[in-house]
Design a protein around this motif. Structure first.
Motif, short mmCIF file in Angstrom:
data_model
loop_
_atom_site.label_atom_id
_atom_site.label_comp_id
_atom_site.label_asym_id
_atom_site.label_seq_id
_atom_site.Cartn_x
_atom_site.Cartn_y
_atom_site.Cartn_z
N VAL A 31 -13.20 30.92 112.10
CA VAL A 31 -12.65 31.31 113.46
C VAL A 31 -11.61 31.89 113.37
CG1 VAL A 31 -12.21 30.64 115.63
CG2 VAL A 31 -13.74 29.25 114.49
N ALA A 32 -11.31 33.14 114.10
CA ALA A 32 -10.02 33.72 113.93
C ALA A 32 -9.02 33.28 114.77
CB ALA A 32 -10.20 35.41 114.47
N ILE A 56 -8.38 21.47 120.91
CA ILE A 56 -8.20 22.33 119.61
C ILE A 56 -8.19 21.63 118.40
CG2 ILE A 56 -6.36 23.80 118.54
CD1 ILE A 56 -8.06 25.13 120.60
N SER A 57 -7.56 20.40 118.49
CA SER A 57 -7.49 19.59 117.30
C SER A 57 -9.06 19.39 116.81
CB SER A 57 -6.67 18.32 117.56
OG SER A 57 -5.39 18.54 118.14
N LYS A 58 -9.79 19.13 117.67
CA LYS A 58 -11.31 18.72 117.24
C LYS A 58 -11.94 20.08 116.71
CE LYS A 58 -13.04 15.91 120.86
NZ LYS A 58 -14.26 15.59 121.80
N ILE A 59 -11.48 21.15 117.19
CA ILE A 59 -11.80 22.50 116.60
C ILE A 59 -11.51 22.69 115.07
CG2 ILE A 59 -12.13 24.96 116.66
CD1 ILE A 59 -11.88 24.81 119.70
N ASN A 60 -10.21 22.45 115.19
CA ASN A 60 -9.43 22.69 113.59
C ASN A 60 -10.25 21.77 112.36
OD1 ASN A 60 -7.72 24.60 114.00
ND2 ASN A 60 -6.12 22.95 114.94
N SER A 61 -10.82 20.64 112.91
CA SER A 61 -11.28 19.69 112.09
C SER A 61 -12.78 20.38 111.45
CB SER A 61 -11.68 18.36 112.34
OG SER A 61 -12.33 18.28 113.25
N LEU A 62 -13.31 21.28 112.37
CA LEU A 62 -14.59 21.84 112.02
C LEU A 62 -14.56 22.97 111.39
CD1 LEU A 62 -16.31 20.57 115.37
CD2 LEU A 62 -16.68 19.42 113.22
N VAL A 63 -13.63 23.96 111.53
CA VAL A 63 -13.63 25.24 111.19
C VAL A 63 -12.57 25.52 110.18
CG1 VAL A 63 -14.62 25.92 113.42
CG2 VAL A 63 -12.22 26.09 113.10
N ASN A 64 -12.81 26.71 109.69
CA ASN A 64 -11.89 27.39 108.85
C ASN A 64 -11.05 28.63 109.65
OD1 ASN A 64 -10.15 28.25 106.40
ND2 ASN A 64 -11.99 29.88 105.92
N LEU A 66 -9.00 31.79 110.29
CA LEU A 66 -8.50 32.91 109.64
C LEU A 66 -7.44 33.64 110.49
CD1 LEU A 66 -12.33 34.52 109.00
CD2 LEU A 66 -10.85 33.07 107.61
N ASN A 67 -6.54 34.13 109.71
CA ASN A 67 -5.48 34.99 110.07
C ASN A 67 -6.10 36.27 110.65
OD1 ASN A 67 -3.46 33.14 109.45
ND2 ASN A 67 -3.11 33.91 107.55
#
Length: 104
Positions: A31-32, A56-64, A66-67
């Motif tokens: 995810v960008a 957003i914390s939930k998402i962060n645990s599921l995705v990588n 990307l800058n």
């Protein structure tokens, strides 16, 4: 993703199934960073900042994450300029092609 995080049925169910499969596999969802910022903004406006932070914390645990900055965009832009592809090819398609060329 927003459908899932804002629980907009019936679409949230499809995303939940997808995320469940993702968490039980070796696949990684990229995810960008700008997408997360946009999601955070939309949820904060629709609900509140605390809710946005938790989601957003939930998402962060599921995705990588990307800058997406000049360092990442500039080579793609140069490839697009160099390729000067047919105007019938859409910009997203050109970006995908240029990204694949960069990966080679």
């Amino acid at each position: 993703m927003l459908d899932f995080l804002l629980d907009r049925k019936p679409f949230s169910r499809d995303v939940a199934v997808f995320l469940n499969h993702l968490s039980n596999s070796d696949l990684v969802l990229d995810v960008a960073s700008i997408s997360l910022q946009n999601i955070n903004y939309i949820i904060a406006k629709a609900k509140n900042r605390k809710s946005a932070h938790l989601k957003i914390s939930k998402i962060n645990s599921l995705v990588n994450v990307l800058n997406v900055g000049q360092k990442e965009i500039h080579p793609i832009y140069l490839n697009l300029k160099i390729l000067k592809m047919d105007s019938k090819i859409s910009v997203p398609q050109k970006i995908i092609i240029a990204s694949l060329l960069l990966a080679m």
